[in-house]
Design a protein around this motif. Structure first.
Motif, short mmCIF file in Angstrom:
data_model
loop_
_atom_site.label_atom_id
_atom_site.label_comp_id
_atom_site.label_asym_id
_atom_site.label_seq_id
_atom_site.Cartn_x
_atom_site.Cartn_y
_atom_site.Cartn_z
N UNK A 92 0.83 -1.20 0.00
CA UNK A 92 0.00 0.00 0.00
C UNK A 92 0.87 1.26 0.00
N UNK A 93 2.06 1.13 0.59
CA UNK A 93 2.98 2.27 0.62
C UNK A 93 3.40 2.67 -0.78
N UNK A 94 3.52 1.69 -1.68
CA UNK A 94 3.88 1.99 -3.07
C UNK A 94 2.80 2.85 -3.71
N UNK A 95 1.54 2.50 -3.45
CA UNK A 95 0.42 3.27 -4.00
C UNK A 95 0.46 4.70 -3.49
N UNK A 96 0.69 4.85 -2.18
CA UNK A 96 0.73 6.18 -1.58
C UNK A 96 1.86 7.01 -2.17
N UNK A 97 3.01 6.39 -2.41
CA UNK A 97 4.14 7.11 -2.99
C UNK A 97 3.83 7.58 -4.42
N UNK A 98 3.12 6.77 -5.18
CA UNK A 98 2.73 7.17 -6.53
C UNK A 98 1.74 8.33 -6.47
N UNK A 99 0.80 8.26 -5.54
CA UNK A 99 -0.17 9.34 -5.38
C UNK A 99 0.52 10.66 -5.02
N UNK A 100 1.57 10.58 -4.22
CA UNK A 100 2.23 11.79 -3.73
C UNK A 100 3.39 12.26 -4.61
N UNK A 101 3.61 11.58 -5.73
CA UNK A 101 4.76 11.92 -6.58
C UNK A 101 4.63 13.32 -7.16
N UNK A 102 3.43 13.69 -7.59
CA UNK A 102 3.20 15.02 -8.14
C UNK A 102 2.06 15.67 -7.37
#
Length: 360
Positions: A92-102
């Motif tokens: 789930x952390x991977x998803x959050x990191x993608x969401x927060x990338x931009x």
């Protein structure tokens, strides 16, 4: 004659004792159950254990946005055009990191069907498409989906002893996870005699551990943390997580006693982690040859903590109505997985102004 009768009775009694003893195995046990220490199916502590061991549907809200159920892993998703396999909760952390990338991009996550969902009682069904999933989420009682107790967990393994009505040991059962314990408690009959083999350990939401030595203590500890479970969700971090998760719309807006929700039909709100926001307004004008007219308004938002520990949310959507009517300091009343509920405090009291945002 009497002496012979007495000797005969004594012989029979000794014979019965020898026979009874020889029938028992080395694993047979008898107990004298302490008052209040027998786990009964209809007791308060049994119901509290049941709620504590329910499947926590909120743990994967980044996938489905609903606390009524969780999605069985692994599951395949498409996020911002990238296909990923989510094998465990750590992913789930991977998803959050993608969401927060931009900061100002519109993130999109799509599940690859079919998927299996797991309800709070661990029952399962297969969902074939988005329509079925959205209908399930829609029918979820959004105000009563937090029946499970999320701020306390059991540390496994531990065992219980099950006895028959004569207090003779029938079996010992070891539990290694919530599902096993939930199924056991859920299937208890009124006549079942169960003793937990204390001590056991429970883990609180802050990571601290408590040693439990009796059913009475277990009941007291669970009840003591229940009142804080909802408060644990009412944090600035939780507010930011929900409000920045995706597009939102106004579910309710009341100005004093006037319901003015319809003034925000077609308004799509996006809140970003840097404190900025955009409102996209779609106006379907049948008289206009261009058809749908889209307007985008930029704004800002802020969450702060009051001296009493409560939270305020402040919005600035510009000077034009109806958006300008939202530009006040709101009290954050409740935070759910798909909904944020705000009201207005005036001189320490709660006014009748309400603003509810719900995930689009």
């Amino acid at each position: 004659m009497k002496t012979q009768i007495k000797r005969g009775a004594l012989f029979l009694a000794l014979s019965f004792l020898v026979f009874f003893t020889s029938c028992r195995t080395d694993t047979d046990e008898f107990i004298n159950n302490p008052v209040g220490q027998v786990l009964k199916s209809n007791s308060k502590v049994a119901k509290l254990i049941l709620k504590t061991t329910m499947n926590d549907g909120s743990k994967d809200n980044i996938l489905d946005g609903s606390s009524c159920f969780s999605i069985e892993l692994p599951v395949t998703i498409n996020i911002n055009g990238l296909q990923l396999v989510i094998d465990s909760e750590k992913d789930f952390q991977i998803i959050e990191e993608i969401f927060n990338e931009f900061e100002n991009d519109l993130d999109e996550l799509n599940l690859i069907f079919p998927i299996t969902i797991i309800f709070s009682d661990f029952s399962e069904i297969v969902i074939e498409n988005d329509e079925q999933l959205e209908e399930l989420i829609k029918n979820c009682d959004i105000d009563n989906q937090d029946e499970d107790i999320e701020c306390l967990d059991f540390e496994y393994p531990f065992t219980v002893a099950v006895f028959d009505p004569q207090n003779e040991l029938i079996e010992r059962i070891a539990f290694t996870n919530d599902k096993e314990l939930f199924d056991f408690i859920n299937d208890l009959d009124e006549d079942d005699i169960v003793n937990i083999n204390f001590p056991i350990t429970v883990v609180l939401s802050d990571g601290t551990e408590t040693i439990i030595n009796s059913l009475n203590q277990l009941e007291d500890v669970i009840e003591a943390v229940i009142d804080h479970c909802e408060e644990n969700d009412l944090t600035a971090e939780r507010f930011i997580q929900v409000i920045t998760m995706g597009s939102m719309e106004v579910q309710k807006y009341k100005d004093d006693e006037n319901n003015e929700t319809e003034n925000y039909d077609g308004f799509v709100f996006n809140f970003y982690s840097d404190g900025t926001s955009t409102v996209t307004i779609k106006d379907d004008d049948e008289d206009d040859a261009q058809g749908t007219i889209t307007t985008t308004i930029n704004g800002t938002w802020l969450v702060t903590t009051r001296a009493d520990g409560g939270l305020n949310a402040t919005f600035d959507f510009g000077t034009e109505e109806p958006l300008s009517k939202l530009n006040i300091e709101w009290n954050i009343k409740k935070i759910k997985d798909k909904r944020i509920m705000l009201d207005n405090r005036v001189e320490g009291r709660i006014s009748k102004d309400e603003l509810f945002f719900i995930k689009n």
